[in-house]
Enzyme design. Sequence first.
Site, mmCIF file in Angstrom:
data_model
loop_
_atom_site.group_PDB
_atom_site.id
_atom_site.type_symbol
_atom_site.label_atom_id
_atom_site.label_comp_id
_atom_site.label_asym_id
_atom_site.label_seq_id
_atom_site.Cartn_x
_atom_site.Cartn_y
_atom_site.Cartn_z
ATOM 1 N N ALA A 1 30.354 44.256 32.950
ATOM 2 C CA ALA A 1 30.127 45.590 32.252
ATOM 3 C C ALA A 1 29.810 46.577 33.641
ATOM 4 C CB ALA A 1 28.729 45.731 31.699
ATOM 5 N N PRO A 2 30.436 47.805 33.472
ATOM 6 C CA PRO A 2 30.797 48.448 32.274
ATOM 7 C C PRO A 2 32.548 47.970 31.648
ATOM 8 C CG PRO A 2 31.039 50.049 33.846
ATOM 9 C CD PRO A 2 30.262 48.779 34.690
ATOM 10 N N GLY A 3 33.066 47.380 32.482
ATOM 11 C CA GLY A 3 34.426 46.784 31.902
ATOM 12 C C GLY A 3 35.567 47.333 33.047
ATOM 13 N N GLY A 4 35.307 47.788 33.996
ATOM 14 C CA GLY A 4 36.636 48.266 34.854
ATOM 15 C C GLY A 4 37.478 47.227 35.587
ATOM 16 N N LYS A 5 36.743 46.312 35.854
ATOM 17 C CA LYS A 5 37.554 45.114 36.310
ATOM 18 C C LYS A 5 37.973 44.347 35.145
ATOM 19 C CE LYS A 5 34.731 45.200 40.747
ATOM 20 N NZ LYS A 5 34.032 46.678 40.109
ATOM 21 N N CYS B 1 29.989 39.109 35.859
ATOM 22 C CA CYS B 1 29.101 40.491 35.845
ATOM 23 C C CYS B 1 29.985 41.706 35.321
ATOM 24 C CB CYS B 1 28.584 40.320 37.199
ATOM 25 S SG CYS B 1 27.751 38.822 37.674
ATOM 26 N N ASP C 1 31.440 39.908 40.609
ATOM 27 C CA ASP C 1 31.120 41.217 41.191
ATOM 28 C C ASP C 1 29.590 41.243 41.181
ATOM 29 O OD1 ASP C 1 31.548 43.758 42.170
ATOM 30 O OD2 ASP C 1 31.323 44.796 40.408
ATOM 31 N N CYS D 1 29.134 45.874 46.286
ATOM 32 C CA CYS D 1 29.293 47.178 46.902
ATOM 33 C C CYS D 1 28.093 47.360 47.676
ATOM 34 C CB CYS D 1 29.229 48.086 45.559
ATOM 35 S SG CYS D 1 27.762 48.181 44.443
#
Length: 461
Positions: free
Chosen positions: A112-116, A110, A179, A232
């Site tokens: 997007a947006p791509g931080g992980k 999962c 996530d 979260c």
Amino acid sequence: MRLPEDFLNKMSALMEKDEYESLIQSYEKPRYYGLRINTLKISVEEFLKISPFELEPIPWVRDGFYYREGESPGKHPYYNAGLYYIQEPSAMLPGEVVDSQPGERILDLCAAPGGKTVQIAAGMKGRGILVANDISSDRVKALIKNIELCGVRNAIVTNETPQKLAGAFPEFFDKILVDAPCSGEGMFRKDQDAVKSWEKFKSEKCSAMQWDILEQVDKMLRPGGYIIYSTCTFSPEENEKMISAFLSLNNGYEVVEISTVGGMERGRPGWAEGNQAVAGTVRLWPHRVKGEGHFAALLRKKAGESRAAAYIPSDSDSRNDVRLNFFRSFAEENLSEDLNIGGGGYFDIKGSNLYAFPERVPELKGIRVAKFGWYLGEFGKNRFEPSHSMVVSLNKQDLKNTIDFACDSKELSSYLKGETLMLEGEKGMKAVCVNGYTLGWAKQMDYMLKNLYPKGWRRMS
């Protein structure tokens, strides 16, 4: 801040009075801001030498730092160069728990947006296979942009359901990050929209989606591999109870204890019918840490005989395509001689687009692929046009023809706005840099530098 009444009642029933009051009071305090240094482009030590911001280390992540409220790292040219990714501090925890290593096969389900995703990619150092998936086609666009901005070369971006991916990647991955979509209670202080959406997507609906996802994830993980599950939210139904239920129906898994630092708390067995296994999970509470609410669990699939057939890599390889001669001519003129793109992996031409990838991947027929590896550019009539993705993934020393601007120069400001620069120089393609870090392409004409910075990336002011 006005919080949903149902949320207040739920947390009041779960927590002791003093802790409940501390949690509610935390919503009246300022939120924390963070960035993660992109070690694909610059080391932590080198960035700290040039950082224009006052930074404080985040305890649970090696390359993450707090910056002060009022700073604007998204407006600094170093952001355009991909030297860091702006991310909420607690959201950096799952990517750290993944502990990605070069050569691994990793799925960010999962993404997007791509931080992980870019955090995982940094640990992989361009080696191995990273599949970044999101079910939303709109969110995939942001995912691709962030992957390209951070110079990630070994990522396949897919836009699929977990069920479809499970058919393409049976017992394929070493690690899978989930996530999970969740009720978002931990983001109330950061995002007022999370408060509004909570009324529509409460924990009961989210936990059903999370369970469906975990069932498919098991099919894609090799024996001995790891699931990193995170949310979260505070909801036990989406956290401890979810992990407890998964373990009860999948006895081939065990919880691997995550170390607690910086105010992190262990998962609460009492919120999962006393299942002590969930004590190895961790929680980040906004009243205990300098960040928002988060939960993370690390699950290991016990080693055993694989039930899946060995995967057959795609035989797609375009090394002998005559169009590659146009790319090789471009490379000879513009790239360093010791930069052997495709040499350690293979090329793939899809339509008129050229990609490179470090190793062969499974056959992806029937899978919606939005980005395949490192997008190098496009073939035109008797020519090769390099992509923005190519140049931002390269270091200045990888390029023969560059022009370097200071971060506070008028020329750089004009370039980032997409304006033509009236400069003389030797004709040809040039990589534009800020203080030695690549930003994009430009083409030197007789008395001007034609701007090739992508329209969708340009600054408005």
